[in-house]
Design a protein around this motif. Structure first.
Motif, mmCIF file in Angstrom:
data_model
loop_
_atom_site.group_PDB
_atom_site.id
_atom_site.type_symbol
_atom_site.label_atom_id
_atom_site.label_comp_id
_atom_site.label_asym_id
_atom_site.label_seq_id
_atom_site.Cartn_x
_atom_site.Cartn_y
_atom_site.Cartn_z
ATOM 1 N N LEU A 158 0.862 -1.184 0.000
ATOM 2 C CA LEU A 158 0.000 0.000 0.000
ATOM 3 C C LEU A 158 0.893 1.228 0.000
ATOM 4 N N MET A 159 0.661 2.149 -0.940
ATOM 5 C CA MET A 159 1.536 3.313 -1.103
ATOM 6 C C MET A 159 0.679 4.576 -1.201
ATOM 7 N N ASP A 160 0.853 5.486 -0.240
ATOM 8 C CA ASP A 160 0.025 6.682 -0.145
ATOM 9 C C ASP A 160 0.843 7.917 -0.499
ATOM 10 N N GLU A 161 0.707 8.384 -1.738
ATOM 11 C CA GLU A 161 1.439 9.554 -2.240
ATOM 12 C C GLU A 161 2.935 9.452 -1.894
ATOM 13 N N PRO A 162 3.586 8.322 -2.167
ATOM 14 C CA PRO A 162 4.941 8.135 -1.652
ATOM 15 C C PRO A 162 5.974 9.092 -2.234
ATOM 16 N N PHE A 163 5.731 9.582 -3.454
ATOM 17 C CA PHE A 163 6.725 10.447 -4.099
ATOM 18 C C PHE A 163 6.256 11.895 -4.189
ATOM 19 N N GLY A 164 5.162 12.220 -3.536
ATOM 20 C CA GLY A 164 4.529 13.525 -3.698
ATOM 21 C C GLY A 164 5.370 14.709 -3.262
ATOM 22 N N ALA A 165 6.267 14.520 -2.278
ATOM 23 C CA ALA A 165 7.045 15.639 -1.745
ATOM 24 C C ALA A 165 8.412 15.782 -2.410
ATOM 25 N N LEU A 166 8.694 14.967 -3.407
ATOM 26 C CA LEU A 166 10.023 14.965 -4.023
ATOM 27 C C LEU A 166 10.071 15.865 -5.252
ATOM 28 N N ASP A 167 11.275 16.304 -5.595
ATOM 29 C CA ASP A 167 11.444 17.102 -6.811
ATOM 30 C C ASP A 167 11.184 16.232 -8.042
ATOM 31 N N ALA A 168 10.973 16.896 -9.174
ATOM 32 C CA ALA A 168 10.512 16.202 -10.381
ATOM 33 C C ALA A 168 11.495 15.127 -10.849
ATOM 34 N N ILE A 169 12.790 15.414 -10.804
ATOM 35 C CA ILE A 169 13.784 14.457 -11.297
ATOM 36 C C ILE A 169 13.840 13.233 -10.388
ATOM 37 N N THR A 170 13.887 13.460 -9.061
ATOM 38 C CA THR A 170 13.919 12.339 -8.113
ATOM 39 C C THR A 170 12.649 11.519 -8.222
ATOM 40 N N ARG A 171 11.527 12.220 -8.376
ATOM 41 C CA ARG A 171 10.241 11.526 -8.489
ATOM 42 C C ARG A 171 10.225 10.612 -9.703
ATOM 43 N N GLU A 172 10.687 11.116 -10.841
ATOM 44 C CA GLU A 172 10.699 10.289 -12.048
ATOM 45 C C GLU A 172 11.627 9.091 -11.891
ATOM 46 N N ASN A 173 12.788 9.316 -11.259
ATOM 47 C CA ASN A 173 13.719 8.202 -11.052
ATOM 48 C C ASN A 173 13.101 7.117 -10.172
ATOM 49 N N LEU A 174 12.372 7.527 -9.130
ATOM 50 C CA LEU A 174 11.756 6.548 -8.247
ATOM 51 C C LEU A 174 10.582 5.837 -8.922
ATOM 52 N N GLN A 175 9.875 6.530 -9.796
ATOM 53 C CA GLN A 175 8.824 5.864 -10.571
ATOM 54 C C GLN A 175 9.424 4.762 -11.441
ATOM 55 N N LEU A 176 10.557 5.062 -12.072
ATOM 56 C CA LEU A 176 11.228 4.052 -12.890
ATOM 57 C C LEU A 176 11.715 2.887 -12.026
ATOM 58 N N GLU A 177 12.206 3.202 -10.806
ATOM 59 C CA GLU A 177 12.602 2.145 -9.874
ATOM 60 C C GLU A 177 11.414 1.259 -9.525
ATOM 61 N N MET A 178 10.259 1.887 -9.277
ATOM 62 C CA MET A 178 9.066 1.117 -8.942
ATOM 63 C C MET A 178 8.683 0.163 -10.071
ATOM 64 N N LEU A 179 8.750 0.639 -11.304
ATOM 65 C CA LEU A 179 8.434 -0.217 -12.449
ATOM 66 C C LEU A 179 9.411 -1.383 -12.535
ATOM 67 N N ARG A 180 10.690 -1.095 -12.315
ATOM 68 C CA ARG A 180 11.713 -2.150 -12.373
ATOM 69 C C ARG A 180 11.482 -3.177 -11.268
ATOM 70 N N ILE A 181 11.232 -2.698 -10.052
ATOM 71 C CA ILE A 181 11.027 -3.603 -8.920
ATOM 72 C C ILE A 181 9.766 -4.437 -9.125
ATOM 73 N N GLN A 182 8.708 -3.801 -9.627
ATOM 74 C CA GLN A 182 7.453 -4.527 -9.832
ATOM 75 C C GLN A 182 7.625 -5.657 -10.838
ATOM 76 N N ARG A 183 8.460 -5.425 -11.859
ATOM 77 C CA ARG A 183 8.724 -6.499 -12.830
ATOM 78 C C ARG A 183 9.396 -7.688 -12.154
ATOM 79 N N GLN A 184 10.173 -7.422 -11.096
ATOM 80 C CA GLN A 184 10.900 -8.496 -10.422
ATOM 81 C C GLN A 184 10.076 -9.174 -9.339
ATOM 82 N N VAL A 185 9.340 -8.391 -8.535
ATOM 83 C CA VAL A 185 8.703 -8.982 -7.350
ATOM 84 C C VAL A 185 7.194 -9.162 -7.478
#
Length: 315
Positions: A158-185
Motif C-alpha cells: 500500500l503506497m500513499d502519495e509516496p513520491f509527492g514531496a520529491l522534486d521532479a527528477i527524483t520523483r521520475e527516477n523513483l517511478q522508474l525504480e518502482m516499475l523495475r522492482i514490480q517487474r521483479q517482485v
C-alpha cells in the motif's frame, strides 16, 4: 487478492467514501487517482484497518478483514507514505529490519534481507546501512521507506502519495525504480496519487475517484481513449491525450530490429528500448531527424525507430 464491496466511510455526518466497489487482482498495480479530498487515502487506510469502515465489506484473499487480527493483517501489507515515516534515531538497516524483527526472523536472515533490499533499490549497503535518515537525501530516504515495506516479503503493498514531496527528477527516477522492482517482485499494489501522469505510468488499472466515489476503473489506455465522464476527460487532459497514449508504449514495440545486436560507433547517440514513444518523438523533433538508433540495456545497437512509424502506429 483485495475486494471492496459497497464500502462507505463517514466522519460524523460527512461521507468520505461512498459505497465503492473495487477488485484488485493478484500482482496488479491499482492506482487510485483524483483531486484532494476525493477519498483515495481514506480508501487505502481502510484496507489495512488504520481506519475502520462504516459500512460494507473488505476481503483479502476472500477473508473479511474485520475478522482478522489487525496486527497480523498489517504484517502482510507493506505500507509506504509520503515523508517515509522512518524512525530518525534508528539506522537505515534497523528501520528496514523492523518487521522481520517483529516476526522473530533469525539475525542472519534479517541481515541478508537488508543487504538484498538495499541492493535492489540501488543503495550501496556498505555506504548506507549504518546511516541515519537525516543523513539521506529525500530520494534515498523514500527508497529506504520502500525497502522497509518490502522487508518481510508481504503479499500486498500500500503506497500513499509516496513520491509527492520529491522534486521532479527524483520523483521520475523513483517511478522508474518502482516499475523495475514490480517487474521483479510482482506485488499486489494499491497506490494513491493526485498526479494522472504518475498513475498512467505505474498502473495496471486506474480507479478514478471523485467525491468519495469511483467513477471509472479501467486500464490506462481505456481511461485515455474512452473517459467515462467529463471529469475523467478533464483529469487526463483533452488536448494531449495522444501524447499520453504514446507514453504507454515503449520504443521496443515499434522499432525495426537488426538481425543481430552490434556494437555502436564511438559517440553514437540514441534511445533505450524501454524509452517511451513519447520520449522518442520528442528527441526526433528536438534533433530534427526522422530516424534514431535504439540500444539495449548492455549498450548494444539493436535497431532503429522512425518518426513515421511512431506517428502512424504509436497511438
Amino acid at each position: 487478492m483485495i475486494e471492496l464491496k459497497n464500502v462507505t466511510r463517514r466522519f460524523g455526518d460527512a461521507v468520505a467514501v461512498d459505497r465503492i466497489n473495487l477488485t484488485v487482482e493478484t500482482g496488479e498495480v491499482c492506482v487510485l487517482v483524483g483531486s484532494s479530498g476525493c477519498g483515495k487515502s481514506t480508501t487505502l487506510r481502510m484496507i489495512n484497518r488504520l481506519l475502520p469502515l462504516s459500512e460494507g465489506e473488505i476481503l483479502v484473499d476472500g477473508e473479511d478483514i474485520t475478522t482478522m487480527n489487525p496486527e497480523q493483517l498489517r504484517l502482510n501489507m507493506g505500507y509506504v507514505i509520503q515523508g517515509t515515516g522512518l524512525f530518525p534515531h534508528w539506522t537505515v538497516a534497523r528501520n528496514i529490519a523492523m518487521v522481520p524483527q517483529l516476526l522473530k526472523w533469525p539475525r542472519e536472515r534479517i541481515d541478508e534481507r537488508v543487504h538484498e533490499l538495499l541492493t535492489l533499490l540501488d543503495l550501496d549497503p556498505a555506504t548506507h546501512a549504518n546511516k541515519y535518515p537525516q543523513q539521506l537525501s529525500g530520494g534515498q530516504a523514500q527508497r529506504v521507506g520502500v525497502a522497509r515495506a518490502l522487508a518481510a516479503d508481504p503479499n500486498i503493498l500500500l503506497m500513499d502519495e509516496p513520491f509527492g514531496a520529491l522534486d521532479a527528477i527524483t520523483r521520475e527516477n523513483l517511478q522508474l525504480e518502482m516499475l523495475r522492482i514490480q517487474r521483479q517482485v510482482r506485488k499486489t499494489t494499491v497506490f494513491v496519487t493526485h498526479d494522472i501522469d504518475e498513475a498512467l505510468k505505474l498502473a495496471t488499472r486506474i480507479a478514478v475517484m471523485d467525491q468519495g466515489r469511483i467513477i471509472q476503473h479501467d486500464t490506462p489506455e481505456n481511461i485515455l481513449r474512452r473517459p467515462a465522464t467529463e471529469f475523467v476527460e478533464n483529469l487526463v487532459g483533452k488536448q494531449d491525450r495522444g501524447l499520453k497514449l504514446m507514453s504507454l508504449r515503449n520504443v521496443r514495440d515499434l522499432m525495426q530490429i537488426h538481425p543481430e545486436p552490434r556494437q555502436p560507433e564511438p559517440g553514437a547517440e540514441g534511445l533505450k528500448e524501454d524509452d517511451s514513444l513519447r520520449v522518442a518523438l520528442s528527441m526526433m523533433l528536438w534533433q530534427d531527424c526522422h530516424q534514431v538508433l535504439v540500444f539495449n540495456a548492455e549498450g548494444q545497437e539493436t535497431g532503429t525507430i522512425t518518426r513515421e512509424r511512431i506517428i502512424g502506429e504509436g497511438a
